[in-house]
Design a protein around this motif. Sequence first.
Motif, short mmCIF file in Angstrom:
data_model
loop_
_atom_site.label_atom_id
_atom_site.label_comp_id
_atom_site.label_asym_id
_atom_site.label_seq_id
_atom_site.Cartn_x
_atom_site.Cartn_y
_atom_site.Cartn_z
N ALA A 19 38.49 -11.49 3.01
CA ALA A 19 39.91 -11.59 3.37
C ALA A 19 40.25 -12.87 4.15
O ALA A 19 41.29 -13.48 3.92
CB ALA A 19 40.34 -10.36 4.17
N GLY A 20 39.38 -13.27 5.05
CA GLY A 20 39.63 -14.47 5.84
C GLY A 20 39.64 -15.72 4.97
O GLY A 20 40.53 -16.58 5.08
N GLU A 21 38.66 -15.80 4.08
CA GLU A 21 38.57 -16.94 3.17
C GLU A 21 39.80 -16.97 2.24
O GLU A 21 40.34 -18.03 1.94
CB GLU A 21 37.30 -16.85 2.30
N TRP A 22 40.20 -15.77 1.80
CA TRP A 22 41.34 -15.68 0.90
C TRP A 22 42.61 -16.17 1.57
O TRP A 22 43.43 -16.88 0.97
CB TRP A 22 41.50 -14.23 0.41
N ARG A 23 42.75 -15.80 2.83
CA ARG A 23 43.91 -16.23 3.60
C ARG A 23 43.97 -17.76 3.69
O ARG A 23 45.02 -18.37 3.51
CB ARG A 23 43.83 -15.60 4.99
N SER A 24 42.82 -18.35 3.95
CA SER A 24 42.78 -19.83 4.04
C SER A 24 43.13 -20.49 2.71
O SER A 24 43.67 -21.60 2.69
CB SER A 24 41.38 -20.31 4.45
N GLU A 192 30.01 -13.56 -6.28
CA GLU A 192 30.51 -13.67 -4.91
C GLU A 192 30.44 -15.11 -4.42
O GLU A 192 31.36 -15.60 -3.74
CB GLU A 192 29.72 -12.74 -3.97
N ALA A 193 29.37 -15.80 -4.77
CA ALA A 193 29.24 -17.21 -4.36
C ALA A 193 30.35 -18.05 -5.01
O ALA A 193 30.96 -18.90 -4.35
CB ALA A 193 27.86 -17.74 -4.76
N ALA A 194 30.62 -17.79 -6.29
CA ALA A 194 31.66 -18.55 -6.99
C ALA A 194 33.03 -18.26 -6.38
O ALA A 194 33.85 -19.16 -6.20
CB ALA A 194 31.64 -18.22 -8.49
N PHE A 195 33.27 -17.00 -6.05
CA PHE A 195 34.56 -16.62 -5.44
C PHE A 195 34.76 -17.36 -4.12
O PHE A 195 35.83 -17.92 -3.85
CB PHE A 195 34.62 -15.10 -5.23
N LYS A 196 33.71 -17.37 -3.30
CA LYS A 196 33.81 -18.06 -2.01
C LYS A 196 34.01 -19.56 -2.20
O LYS A 196 34.78 -20.19 -1.46
CB LYS A 196 32.55 -17.80 -1.17
N ASP A 197 33.34 -20.14 -3.18
CA ASP A 197 33.53 -21.57 -3.46
C ASP A 197 34.98 -21.85 -3.85
O ASP A 197 35.56 -22.86 -3.44
CB ASP A 197 32.59 -22.03 -4.60
N VAL A 198 35.57 -20.97 -4.66
CA VAL A 198 36.97 -21.16 -5.05
C VAL A 198 37.87 -21.13 -3.81
O VAL A 198 38.75 -21.99 -3.67
CB VAL A 198 37.41 -20.09 -6.07
N THR A 199 37.64 -20.19 -2.91
CA THR A 199 38.51 -20.12 -1.72
C THR A 199 38.37 -21.40 -0.88
O THR A 199 39.37 -21.93 -0.39
CB THR A 199 38.21 -18.89 -0.84
N ARG A 200 37.17 -21.92 -0.77
CA ARG A 200 36.94 -23.15 0.00
C ARG A 200 37.64 -24.34 -0.66
O ARG A 200 38.31 -25.14 0.00
CB ARG A 200 35.42 -23.40 0.09
N GLU A 202 40.17 -24.29 -2.88
CA GLU A 202 41.63 -24.13 -2.86
C GLU A 202 42.18 -24.50 -1.48
O GLU A 202 43.18 -25.20 -1.38
CB GLU A 202 42.02 -22.70 -3.22
N ALA A 203 41.54 -23.99 -0.42
CA ALA A 203 42.01 -24.28 0.94
C ALA A 203 42.03 -25.78 1.18
O ALA A 203 43.01 -26.33 1.71
CB ALA A 203 41.11 -23.58 1.97
N ALA A 204 40.97 -26.46 0.78
CA ALA A 204 40.89 -27.91 1.01
C ALA A 204 41.92 -28.66 0.19
O ALA A 204 42.52 -29.63 0.67
CB ALA A 204 39.48 -28.40 0.68
#
Length: 216
Positions: A19-24, A192-200, A202-204
């Motif tokens: 959720a935190g990563e998604w928010r970012s 899960e790793a790919a999902f987290k990479d996408v959030t990172r 997108e945020a950047a």
Amino acid sequence: MNAPTQHVPTAGALLEQFAGEWRSATRHPFLDAVRSGSLAPEAFSTWLVQDYLFVADLLAFQARLLARAPRPAQAVLAAGLVGLEAELSWFEQHAARRGLGLEADRHTLTQDYRDFLRDLELAPYGAAIVALWALERAYLEAWRGAAPGAPAYAEFVEHWTVPAFAEYVAGLERAADAALGAASADEQAQVEAAFKDVTRLEAAFWGIAQPGGAGA
Ligand code: HMH
């Protein structure tokens, strides 16, 4: 009858798990400035050109993903490809109207995203379809948060929040869920790793027009 409910991972569960990563990935001062109108036109133009280059890279990624997709996912991916090609034309029209050239070099972040999409071609299909869903869903939610947008940007916000786009994202989620239902534990970890990479990424990317270039 008393069999334990089998846990089937879903794409939607990732939104809560991270959720935190998604928010970012979906809230950013850039989007707040689009909504309020405080965003400088030059900053928007800088972002727009890089997003055009991103969409060109996404089209290449999606074409290769379609080539290895299971039969039930082909329709949504093929329709998405047609949509991405139309999106490139839409950017070209807006760039012409704003007097913007689109032949810019890729920003470091745009290149990072391109490299990530390239690497996903070697990852299991499940990780790639979840990543595609996540990046489109993040984009939809981010623009919904900026709605209706200041007058200068309202037509962009509207374009990226239309119901047809939301339906497309829902179609991708069904394809992602189907892949997740069949994923091994090892594949699930790659998802899960790919999902987290996408959030990172997108945020950047929302910070791409900031002085100094947000992580460049
Ligand atoms: C950075 N993410 C970014 N740009 C886009 N155009 C999309 C997602 C959706 O296509």
